[in-house]
Design an enzyme around this catalytic site. Sequence first.
Site, PDB file in Angstrom:
ATOM      1  N   LYS A   1       5.407 -13.872   7.861  1.00  0.00           N
ATOM      2  CA  LYS A   1       6.415 -13.620   6.824  1.00  0.00           C
ATOM      3  C   LYS A   1       7.756 -14.136   7.312  1.00  0.00           C
ATOM      4  O   LYS A   1       8.095 -13.975   8.499  1.00  0.00           O
ATOM      5  CB  LYS A   1       6.472 -12.115   6.530  1.00  0.00           C
ATOM      6  CG  LYS A   1       7.366 -11.729   5.349  1.00  0.00           C
ATOM      7  CD  LYS A   1       7.279 -10.231   5.032  1.00  0.00           C
ATOM      8  CE  LYS A   1       8.149  -9.846   3.844  1.00  0.00           C
ATOM      9  NZ  LYS A   1       8.055  -8.410   3.517  1.00  0.00           N
TER      10      LYS A   1
ATOM     11  N   SER B   1       7.189  -7.119  -1.355  1.00  0.00           N
ATOM     12  CA  SER B   1       7.887  -8.346  -1.044  1.00  0.00           C
ATOM     13  C   SER B   1       7.070  -9.344  -0.218  1.00  0.00           C
ATOM     14  O   SER B   1       7.418 -10.527  -0.182  1.00  0.00           O
ATOM     15  CB  SER B   1       9.160  -8.018  -0.271  1.00  0.00           C
ATOM     16  OG  SER B   1       8.852  -7.479   1.006  1.00  0.00           O
TER      17      SER B   1
ATOM     18  N   SER C   1       5.689  -2.987   0.545  1.00  0.00           N
ATOM     19  CA  SER C   1       5.715  -4.450   0.559  1.00  0.00           C
ATOM     20  C   SER C   1       4.535  -5.129   1.239  1.00  0.00           C
ATOM     21  O   SER C   1       4.380  -6.344   1.118  1.00  0.00           O
ATOM     22  CB  SER C   1       7.011  -4.950   1.202  1.00  0.00           C
ATOM     23  OG  SER C   1       8.065  -4.860   0.287  1.00  0.00           O
TER      24      SER C   1
END
EC number: 6.3.5.7
Lengths: 485, 97, 475
Positions: A76, A151, A175
Amino acid sequence: MSDTSLSALAAQLAAKQISSRELAQQYLDRIAALNPSINAFITVDAHKTLAEAADADALIAAGKAGPLTGVPIAHKDIFCTHGWLTTCGSKMLHNFVAPYDAHVIQRFKAAGMPSLGKTNMDEFAMGSSNETSYFGAVRNPWNTGYVPGGSSGGAAACVAARMAPAATGTDTGGSIRQPAALCGITGLKPTYGLVSRFGMIAFASSLDQAGPMAPSAKDCALLLNVMTGFDPNDSTSLERQKEDYTRDLDKPLTGLRVGLPREFFAEGLNNEVAAAVEAAVAELKRLGATTVEISLANSGLAIPVYYVLAPAEASSNLSRFDGVRYGYRAPEYATLDDMYCKTRAQGFGAEVRRRIMIGAYVLSHGYYDAYYLQAQKIRRLIADDFSEAFEACDIILGPTAPGTAFRLGEKSDDPVEMYLNDLYTIPANLAGLPGMSLPCGFDSSGLPIGLQLVGNYFSEAKMLNVAHQFQRATDWHARAPEGLR
Amino acid sequence: MSQALTQDDVKRIARLARIEIDDAQAQATQAQLNAIFDLIATMQAVNTDGIAPMAHAQEVYQRLRDDDVTETDRHAAFQSVAPAVENGLYLVPKVIE
Amino acid sequence: MKWETVIGLEVHTQLATRSKIFSGSSTAFGAAPNTQASAVDIALPGVLPVLNKGAVECAIKFGLAIGATLNRVNVFDRKNYFYPDLPKGYQISQLAKPIVEGGALTILVDGEEITVNLTRAHMEEDAGKSLHEDFHGMTGIDLNRAGTPLLEIVSEPEMRSSAEAVAYARALHTLVTWIGICDGNMQEGSFRVDANVSVRPVGQAEFGTRREIKNLNSFKFLQQAIDYEVRWQIETLEDGGRIEQATVLFDPDTGETRMMRSKEDAHDYRYFPDPDLLPVKLDEEWVEAVRAALPELPAAMQARFQRDYGVSPYDAGVLTGSRALADYFETVAKTCGQGKLAANWVMGELSATLNKAELDIAQSPVPAARLGALITRIQDGTLSGKLAKQVFEGLWEGAGEVDAIIEARGLKQLSDSGELETIIDEVLAANPKSVEEFRSGKEKAFNALVGQVMKASRGKANPAQVNELLKRKLG
């Protein structure tokens, strides 16, 4: 690639059936083919990936390989990665090449796992649809007209589309779990403090926790073995004996007490999701589990509490983005103050600006007690509910999200509607408990449905055991979207 | 406490947060923030007398680091990503005291 | 109208740790810009603070030294504001639960002992520096100082004059350097004082509106700034004006204070507990170990000096102005067994000579044991006061041990009474007029004769012995 589970890939590498470079190249090729339509990656750097893969091959050749050496992984874009662009999905960091590695990145490097690139995400991890990214929305591989969740949407989408065998994510209010649910993969948010936050760009420090995202629970267990561990650079990192999270995978579920929180099956839950979750409960019963109804009486307050605490911490955490030392600086300004205001107005997207303002307000003079302090007190009530619940059950089960993936743009103009997506995931963050999502079916449009497990502190091995046994009995996690181009 | 935010409130907090905001944006933001604060308001009715605020997920105390110098000079690497630097200093518009 | 001044001080002391409070960067002064600013200090995205044990220990020492309450659990908060020398956009400080609360310091002003109570002392990090010399109209930021540990020490508003404020600040300076938690270097900013000043009519219970004078880095400026501020406030009020709460700066060139920001511009700091740092726990064992290792404190030493060496309260205060001075004095006093004489020499000849040479006591070329030996030779009659000064010069020049200097320079007092009698006889023979005058009752003539004898002996005669022999011969 037939069996792309981490253990299968590791076995092929160990048997020298494939080199890490070859494996990485296969994934890079798939990324090159699919990323234009999915937009799961912000940065791909084949040269760097292959160099890391070559290092892994050298380790394997030298007989110094660990369990996952040579298996590539996507990170990420919230993790600072030395020499890689690290944007956190924001214009504010559109040009930020990190001069150091996050602790999590260091651990994967030490394990010999090459990075496939940096995955797209909601800006500063603020969002539940991956539409707030400065680098454009990520699309759900099951239907590219739909959001992947957020997210960690890029991470979930790249794993679902088999552009990476695994990915790292972070979870502040859901997330990891919500995008895992919406993309049909498995994701785990560990107990707060198990994974170091050092080098992970902070959203809400007391809630943020990194975790693995992969097709299966077994993969997540292997990744958790790499990710967890004490880090002296993070004051909230816990000093604990290292665990092997695969140790209980094969235990039978006989006698397992599954708690079903009344509040997670109430109004607001989509019928198809409810049916899939109930079917999953039936499956676990077949595997020897018993169920007990429990109550998390204050969980309905989780969203209001979260939308005080997380923005408050974020408003302060994001003050460092001021255009002075790194990142974006507005091109034109009159004074220092003007430079700050323009840089931050232009560098942050609308959702980030909104949350910073909420945070500044709830901490401001005269409002602190009514908002911030009150939220911290209710946070304790929510955590206490869980403690009580875990006296009656070993694990808590419910839906991950109230519905399946929604259309791009469907909720992006209504922040409140968007926030309600994290209804079931936020409580675990507030309590600091581990939570995971695993696939348990599809809705009538063919979109995945996620099942959430919440365990007691440090019960990751048990959660993975439950998830693994469920995945041995079902094949939801093994399905991948077809016809991707 | 949950009376709605005014335009002035919005401008005041944008100012606190150093985010430039014009009147049109302030108006749009006002509506959105008020919707969010309506959501938050449900929390405020709860009686929390005698409840200790929870600031951290774990009840543990701060670990202390030995007083040793462990860092080396890395300013060249750090400043290679800075917007404006001269003679090792970060440059900003003139600060008036 | 008669006015009363009310002063409270906030002192920022830089703690004498090797590394910064939340990072492993060096705190050494004077490095090239930003070469001691680590990833944590410049607030790169993702970095986290880890607390320096040394800084906490300094705060514990201070709390114990002033008899304060040490909060066994204390908490770090974030103070949020934007400034280019504050990289995170917040300063890590302690608001609601500081490490030290209460405590007191006793000061001596015009011979009177006054106790000043302290409110609190808390740990925090320092900011960087803004360099305003022109970079094409820009300001340069150096973050080497960012993250340096500070202890902010806040007094109650109990001081009533600039003299009291200065005495308090000096006593505090002595204490923090004494217990080794601060190097006390005011030029380098290791000890910075903010003064909250207000005035009120004598007899009025409520405080007047205060103005805060920021960043005073010498005792002289502290005195000047307060004196100016008090005059200004009284004049303003007497002219019918009113005082607005404000932060002001003192300009040493003009000797005036000027407004920096008014209350309306005051920041809304949005304090909240720092989620990156956990509550700090001080366990009893640690606190007791620190207590056991504390040196004898100035107040205790002053009392002991008065008791053991018979020095006056004032002298005891001067002699405990620093630990080095106190240790020096005590070595001198122990060597010679003459407390008062030792005090006179240390505060007199030695201090004057050091001052002239711009040296401090730690740099004294005369070791304490030698000064003690010198005083011993005065005491046993080997040296007169005048000769002793000559020997002291020798010690200063590094000419060796006291007895060796006396020997080599022939500075021994004449104690052979035969030799002295010969001199006296010669003097009496040469000064019949003085002898005549003395015999006719003029006491002054006796002194003149003593002087002649001393002169003839080139200062080496023992004055007491001269007196005695002269009286006998004239009697």
